[in-house]
Design a protein around this motif. Structure first.
Motif, short mmCIF file in Angstrom:
data_model
loop_
_atom_site.label_atom_id
_atom_site.label_comp_id
_atom_site.label_asym_id
_atom_site.label_seq_id
_atom_site.Cartn_x
_atom_site.Cartn_y
_atom_site.Cartn_z
N ILE A 64 11.44 13.08 -0.39
CA ILE A 64 12.48 13.84 -1.08
C ILE A 64 13.18 12.98 -2.13
CG2 ILE A 64 14.67 15.09 -0.76
CD1 ILE A 64 13.60 15.87 2.05
N GLN A 65 13.34 11.69 -1.86
CA GLN A 65 13.98 10.80 -2.82
C GLN A 65 13.28 10.80 -4.17
OE1 GLN A 65 14.10 6.96 -0.93
NE2 GLN A 65 15.65 7.57 0.55
N ASN A 66 11.98 11.08 -4.17
CA ASN A 66 11.19 11.07 -5.41
C ASN A 66 11.16 12.42 -6.11
OD1 ASN A 66 10.38 8.32 -5.25
ND2 ASN A 66 8.90 8.86 -3.66
N GLY A 77 29.41 25.73 3.67
CA GLY A 77 30.24 24.54 3.47
C GLY A 77 29.51 23.38 2.84
N GLY A 78 28.18 23.49 2.73
CA GLY A 78 27.41 22.47 2.02
C GLY A 78 26.89 21.34 2.87
N SER A 79 26.69 21.58 4.17
CA SER A 79 26.26 20.48 5.03
C SER A 79 24.90 19.92 4.64
CB SER A 79 26.26 20.93 6.50
OG SER A 79 25.47 22.08 6.69
N VAL A 80 23.96 20.80 4.25
CA VAL A 80 22.64 20.28 3.87
C VAL A 80 22.72 19.50 2.56
CG1 VAL A 80 21.80 22.29 2.58
CG2 VAL A 80 20.17 20.82 3.77
N ILE A 81 23.63 19.88 1.69
CA ILE A 81 23.82 19.15 0.43
C ILE A 81 24.40 17.76 0.73
CG2 ILE A 81 25.13 19.11 -1.73
CD1 ILE A 81 24.88 22.22 -1.69
N LYS A 82 25.37 17.71 1.66
CA LYS A 82 25.92 16.41 2.05
C LYS A 82 24.83 15.52 2.67
CE LYS A 82 30.41 16.35 1.11
NZ LYS A 82 31.46 16.19 2.12
N THR A 83 23.96 16.12 3.48
CA THR A 83 22.86 15.35 4.07
C THR A 83 21.93 14.82 2.98
OG1 THR A 83 22.93 16.70 6.09
CG2 THR A 83 20.94 15.42 5.70
N LEU A 84 21.60 15.66 2.01
CA LEU A 84 20.74 15.24 0.90
C LEU A 84 21.33 14.04 0.16
CD1 LEU A 84 19.64 18.68 -0.57
CD2 LEU A 84 18.08 16.90 0.23
N VAL A 88 19.83 11.23 2.79
CA VAL A 88 18.55 11.13 2.11
C VAL A 88 18.65 10.24 0.88
CG1 VAL A 88 16.68 12.44 1.01
CG2 VAL A 88 17.89 13.41 2.96
N LYS A 89 19.86 10.16 0.29
CA LYS A 89 20.12 9.40 -0.95
C LYS A 89 19.40 10.04 -2.14
CE LYS A 89 22.32 6.37 1.57
NZ LYS A 89 23.81 6.42 1.65
N PHE A 90 19.39 11.37 -2.15
CA PHE A 90 18.77 12.10 -3.25
C PHE A 90 19.70 12.07 -4.46
CE2 PHE A 90 18.11 16.12 -5.59
CZ PHE A 90 16.79 15.93 -5.97
N THR A 91 19.17 11.67 -5.62
CA THR A 91 20.00 11.53 -6.83
C THR A 91 19.60 12.51 -7.94
OG1 THR A 91 18.54 9.76 -7.63
CG2 THR A 91 20.50 9.10 -6.37
N GLY A 92 18.58 13.33 -7.67
CA GLY A 92 18.19 14.32 -8.66
C GLY A 92 19.15 15.49 -8.70
#
Length: 220
Positions: A64-66, A77-84, A88-92
């Protein structure tokens, strides 16, 4: 902070709001964590965050990071977004689509989604949004509930084909479903059968008792 620590003993409700879409919404301190609940189920953080985190782990944090872009249909509330972002350290780019304006206000006020720089929040119906968008995505997360009910359009051919069209090759769909009885299990079995040899479909039953996750990879 007192309420946070007291919540390890018993839940403490700090906000309640009625919504035309979600009926009753509650923000509660529970076991030291803020959670968002509807009348009968957890909407964000709590068990829902655990469910979607498992789904992201099945896909793979490194993978996912890539990715370049993620679409989240059903923000709450955005919990999956916070996890990302935080785990996950997703920056896209993350595009979050939420139909309920009251939920978006709560997500910003209590869960600080407005402080995530790579997130675009869109107030819209998910069905309408996927019809209009011209972008394609590496990961599409579908997490749409009205209390314990899932809209029928999620399982209909037109919506499925449109989501598949918006997904890039080698991209993934993460679909969270609720299974409360035989009809829901049958519905999910039919859903799984709608994908041909161009897709790799995996189903993970009994996640947090009543949830069943799908991960769907587009192969070609």
């Amino acid at each position: 902070m007192f309420k946070k620590y007291l919540s390890y003993i018993l839940p403490i409700k700090i906000y309640q709001k009625k919504s035309n879409v979600s009926k009753n919404l509650e923000v509660t301190w529970n076991n030291g964590q803020l959670v968002l609940d509807s009348e009968n189920t957890n909407y964000s953080f709590g068990s829902l965050q655990r469910i979607l985190r498992k789904g992201l782990k099945y896909i793979g944090f490194k993978r996912i990071q890539n990715f370049d872009s993620v679409l989240v249909l059903g923000v709450a509330g955005g919990s999956v977004i916070k996890t990302l972002v935080e785990e996950v350290k997703f920056t896209g780019k993350i595009t979050g689509v939420e139909i309920d304006e009251e939920v978006v206000k709560i997500a910003k006020s209590y869960f600080k989604l407005n402080e995530i720089p790579n997130l675009e929040l869109v107030i819209d119906d998910a069905f309408e949004f996927v019809l209009k968008t011209k972008e394609k995505y590496d990961l599409i997360i579908i997490d749409i509930f009205q209390d314990t009910t899932m809209p029928n359009f999620l399982f209909e051919d037109f919506f499925i084909k449109r989501i598949n069209f918006l997904l890039k090759v080698n991209g993934f769909i993460l679909f969270n479903t609720m299974v409360l009885g035989f009809q829901d299990r049958r519905r999910n079995a039919i859903y799984k059968s709608k994908f041909d040899q161009n897709y790799s479909v995996r189903m993970y039953p009994k996640i947090e008792v009543h949830n069943e996750l799908f991960t769907i990879k587009k192969l070609a």
